[in-house]
Design an enzyme around this catalytic site. Structure first.
Site, mmCIF file in Angstrom:
data_model
loop_
_atom_site.group_PDB
_atom_site.id
_atom_site.type_symbol
_atom_site.label_atom_id
_atom_site.label_comp_id
_atom_site.label_asym_id
_atom_site.label_seq_id
_atom_site.Cartn_x
_atom_site.Cartn_y
_atom_site.Cartn_z
ATOM 1 N N TYR A 176 0.849 -1.160 -0.036
ATOM 2 C CA TYR A 176 0.031 -0.105 0.003
ATOM 3 C C TYR A 176 0.824 1.177 -0.001
ATOM 4 O O TYR A 176 1.754 1.290 0.862
ATOM 5 C CB TYR A 176 -0.862 -0.100 1.404
ATOM 6 C CG TYR A 176 -1.740 1.081 1.106
ATOM 7 C CD1 TYR A 176 -3.227 1.104 0.075
ATOM 8 C CD2 TYR A 176 -1.628 2.328 1.883
ATOM 9 C CE1 TYR A 176 -3.850 2.236 0.181
ATOM 10 C CE2 TYR A 176 -2.384 3.378 1.571
ATOM 11 C CZ TYR A 176 -3.460 3.505 0.604
ATOM 12 O OH TYR A 176 -4.370 4.368 0.756
ATOM 13 N N GLN A 222 -10.735 0.673 1.048
ATOM 14 C CA GLN A 222 -11.479 -0.174 0.121
ATOM 15 C C GLN A 222 -9.914 -0.831 -0.698
ATOM 16 O O GLN A 222 -10.266 -2.031 -1.039
ATOM 17 C CB GLN A 222 -12.024 0.526 -1.125
ATOM 18 C CG GLN A 222 -11.330 1.752 -1.740
ATOM 19 C CD GLN A 222 -11.372 3.053 -1.011
ATOM 20 O OE1 GLN A 222 -11.501 2.930 0.106
ATOM 21 N NE2 GLN A 222 -11.350 4.206 -1.756
ATOM 22 N N ASN A 264 -3.047 6.221 6.623
ATOM 23 C CA ASN A 264 -3.428 6.956 7.620
ATOM 24 C C ASN A 264 -4.262 6.168 8.565
ATOM 25 O O ASN A 264 -4.190 5.003 8.550
ATOM 26 C CB ASN A 264 -4.673 8.138 7.199
ATOM 27 C CG ASN A 264 -5.874 7.413 6.458
ATOM 28 O OD1 ASN A 264 -5.864 6.423 6.410
ATOM 29 N ND2 ASN A 264 -6.491 8.256 5.420
ATOM 30 N N SER A 298 2.743 9.575 10.927
ATOM 31 C CA SER A 298 4.146 9.650 11.348
ATOM 32 C C SER A 298 4.702 10.261 12.561
ATOM 33 O O SER A 298 4.174 11.217 13.050
ATOM 34 C CB SER A 298 5.005 10.475 10.192
ATOM 35 O OG SER A 298 6.554 10.285 10.396
ATOM 36 N N GLN A 357 8.917 16.169 9.766
ATOM 37 C CA GLN A 357 7.825 14.882 9.813
ATOM 38 C C GLN A 357 6.563 15.653 10.020
ATOM 39 O O GLN A 357 5.488 15.076 9.867
ATOM 40 C CB GLN A 357 8.272 14.094 11.164
ATOM 41 C CG GLN A 357 9.548 13.214 10.920
ATOM 42 C CD GLN A 357 9.370 12.153 9.823
ATOM 43 O OE1 GLN A 357 8.775 11.345 9.812
ATOM 44 N NE2 GLN A 357 10.204 12.703 8.812
ATOM 45 N N HIS A 417 4.251 15.947 7.094
ATOM 46 C CA HIS A 417 3.435 14.555 6.639
ATOM 47 C C HIS A 417 2.100 14.549 6.640
ATOM 48 O O HIS A 417 1.324 14.400 5.575
ATOM 49 C CB HIS A 417 4.305 13.305 7.401
ATOM 50 C CG HIS A 417 5.318 12.622 6.710
ATOM 51 N ND1 HIS A 417 5.203 12.002 5.635
ATOM 52 C CD2 HIS A 417 6.510 12.376 7.143
ATOM 53 C CE1 HIS A 417 6.296 11.479 5.050
ATOM 54 N NE2 HIS A 417 7.061 11.590 6.095
ATOM 55 N N GLU A 427 8.547 6.097 16.482
ATOM 56 C CA GLU A 427 9.006 5.533 15.150
ATOM 57 C C GLU A 427 10.402 6.018 14.530
ATOM 58 O O GLU A 427 11.161 5.131 14.485
ATOM 59 C CB GLU A 427 7.829 6.113 14.209
ATOM 60 C CG GLU A 427 8.248 5.545 12.824
ATOM 61 C CD GLU A 427 7.171 6.462 11.883
ATOM 62 O OE1 GLU A 427 7.206 5.890 10.582
ATOM 63 O OE2 GLU A 427 6.799 7.354 12.013
ATOM 64 N N HIS A 428 10.615 7.142 14.730
ATOM 65 C CA HIS A 428 11.991 7.802 14.568
ATOM 66 C C HIS A 428 12.476 8.380 15.851
ATOM 67 O O HIS A 428 12.006 8.982 16.446
ATOM 68 C CB HIS A 428 11.747 8.785 13.337
ATOM 69 C CG HIS A 428 11.138 8.493 12.090
ATOM 70 N ND1 HIS A 428 10.004 8.670 11.896
ATOM 71 C CD2 HIS A 428 11.363 7.592 11.054
ATOM 72 C CE1 HIS A 428 9.491 8.125 10.765
ATOM 73 N NE2 HIS A 428 10.453 7.455 10.329
ATOM 74 N N ASP A 481 14.413 8.163 5.230
ATOM 75 C CA ASP A 481 13.468 8.267 4.335
ATOM 76 C C ASP A 481 13.536 7.889 2.824
ATOM 77 O O ASP A 481 12.658 7.251 2.278
ATOM 78 C CB ASP A 481 12.617 9.537 4.536
ATOM 79 C CG ASP A 481 11.647 9.485 5.643
ATOM 80 O OD1 ASP A 481 11.244 8.732 6.485
ATOM 81 O OD2 ASP A 481 11.066 10.752 5.960
ATOM 82 N N GLU A 505 0.928 -36.259 28.913
ATOM 83 C CA GLU A 505 -0.125 -35.151 28.452
ATOM 84 C C GLU A 505 -1.442 -35.908 28.332
ATOM 85 O O GLU A 505 -2.377 -35.170 27.815
ATOM 86 C CB GLU A 505 0.477 -34.405 27.505
ATOM 87 C CG GLU A 505 1.717 -33.417 27.752
ATOM 88 C CD GLU A 505 1.890 -32.525 26.609
ATOM 89 O OE1 GLU A 505 2.514 -31.644 26.848
ATOM 90 O OE2 GLU A 505 1.618 -32.817 25.556
ATOM 91 N N HIS A 542 -0.476 -40.075 19.883
ATOM 92 C CA HIS A 542 0.812 -39.323 19.972
ATOM 93 C C HIS A 542 1.894 -40.401 20.306
ATOM 94 O O HIS A 542 2.919 -40.581 19.431
ATOM 95 C CB HIS A 542 0.935 -38.023 20.670
ATOM 96 C CG HIS A 542 0.573 -36.869 20.177
ATOM 97 N ND1 HIS A 542 -0.785 -36.708 20.017
ATOM 98 C CD2 HIS A 542 1.103 -35.462 19.744
ATOM 99 C CE1 HIS A 542 -1.010 -35.363 19.481
ATOM 100 N NE2 HIS A 542 0.235 -34.767 19.379
#
Length: 427
Positions: free
Chosen positions: A124, A186, A209, A233, A255, A258, A322-323, A356, A410, A415
């Site tokens: 994506y 979608q 997003n 971000s 950032q 963004h 994140e960063h 980036d 067990e 088994h």
């Protein structure tokens, strides 16, 4: 930006709160679109593309002609820049390949592990106010190195029903097998269920997003894996009195531009630096083309003064950025002590924007505190580790009794029998 002076630890949860909606706020919308795509396929995709992107498409599959035309519209200098970035990203991800692991755990019991590519992946690529063609490189390059057979790229069309030529150029350069003009919830639903035009995939990658992030999380309920919850971000900078205020302000704004739901934070042991950075932000913000977006993100952001490095590090690990940029004399303290961060940038001359685009590391990273448990995208993200074993007669004689005793304890008689029936033939 809000300046916070030596806050009590009890207030950290409120101070470090992300400016994001809760899942409850948007999950109903995501579920509705998923249900419709599952039932109506491409008709639902077309409906929501018209609704959210303002364009009615006869076909949302990118043609070879569109790809060839796109190359003509990407300036030669930018083509060279994209190719150089590709080389660095390839170099860093190729060395992440690991060899087969093979061991005889006991005489006659051979175990090994090999990595195999995920066969079908969906990438994506956000569009909107800034089509992120760099993300094509970050996702398609490791997918190609891993050997994924089907690499489907989805990205929202513009008002003319097209994708940015840079996205198409990068996709063609990196071996994407199919490109679809569809975005948002979608797109994730299409990749999850498959439609006539959109192949169903086994794993979905890429940032987006908050709606895309929740859609990816919903996809996991239908058996589709995701790279991580990667939403808006965020960046945290730690700095002391030795840092360059203008550099820090530029990183924070890089950032903030963004999106309006991005968040940037400075943590500093110097009140003077906090003041200087605040001034620099105002100065640099005033001339940014994306000023309106950055301003809203800055409103959600913080400049935090703390007394010492120990408090700073504890706060940063609690946030899990994140960063994470380190601009201090005591940089080894933070490099050695950071436990929760997606990607770390060290020193005055390591801007976050290097990661980036072109240094080689991957910019698809966990946000919203998920760096406490998730890694950023890497070569292994596109691979599965498969284990193999082969046991000889001697091997089964060596471990057979152990298996029988454990299975019986067990209460799993079948088994035990699977071993016992073989051991009888070996005596």
């Amino acid at each position: 930006m809000q300046i916070i002076d030596n806050s009590n630890k009890d207030n950290w949860e409120d101070i470090l709160k992300r400016p994001t909606q809760t899942v409850d706020d948007i999950e109903a919308t995501v579920i509705q679109i998923f249900d419709e795509v599952k039932q109506k396929g491409d008709d639902a995709i077309k409906k929501y593309t018209s609704k959210f992107d303002g364009i009615d498409l006869e076909s949302n599959t990118v043609s070879q002609t569109e790809i060839e035309d796109a190359k003509k519209n990407v300036p030669i200098k930018l083509q060279y820049a994209i190719k150089q970035a590709k080389q660095n990203i390839e170099a860093f991800h190729k060395v992440q390949k690991t060899q087969k692991i093979d061991i005889e755990t006991t005489n006659g019991v051979q175990c090994w592990q090999e990595k195999r590519p995920i066969q079908k992946v969906g990438l994506y690529i956000p569009g909107g106010t800034a089509p992120l063609f760099s993300t094509v490189l970050m996702l398609a390059i490791p997918a190609q190195i891993a050997g994924c057979k089907t690499i489907v790229l989805c990205s929202p069309p513009n008002k003319e029903g097209k994708l940015a030529p840079e996205i198409l150029f990068a996709a063609q350069l990196c071996g994407v097998t199919k490109i679809i003009k569809v975005g948002g919830i979608q797109a994730i639903a299409g990749l999850t269920f498959g439609t006539e035009n959109i192949p169903q995939v086994y794993k979905i990658f890429g940032p987006g997003n908050q709606f895309v992030t929740v859609a990816k999380q919903l996809a996991t309920k239908y058996g589709v894996a995701i790279d991580m919850p990667a939403g808006p971000s965020e960046l945290l900078v730690v700095a002391d009195e030795s840092a360059n205020a203008s550099y820090i302000a530029s990183d924070l704004l890089s950032q903030a531009e963004h999106g309006i739901d991005s968040q940037v934070i400075l943590v500093s042991t110097s009140k003077h630096l906090v003041s200087k950075v605040s001034e620099e932000i105002e100065k640099q913000l005033s001339v940014l083309p994306r000023k309106a977006i950055a301003e809203k993100a800055i409103a959600n952001s913080k400049l935090i003064y703390v007394e010492n490095d120990e408090i700073a590090l504890e706060l940063i690990n609690e946030y899990g950025p994140e960063h994470f940029i380190i601009c201090t004399n005591n940089e080894d303290f933070y490099v050695d002590g950071i436990a929760n961060a997606g990607s770390v940038f060290i020193g005055d001359y390591t801007p976050e924007s290097a990661g980036d685009y072109a240094s080689g590391t991957n910019h698809t990273l966990p946000t919203n505190g998920f760096s406490k448990a998730y890694s950023g995208v890497n070569l292994d993200s596109f691979l599965k580790s498969m284990t193999f074993q082969k046991i000889s007669k001697e091997g089964l004689l060596n471990i057979g009794k152990t298996i029988e005793l454990m299975a019986e304890a067990e209460g799993l008689q079948a088994h035990k029998n699977a071993v016992s029936i073989r051991l009888k033939d070996l005596k």
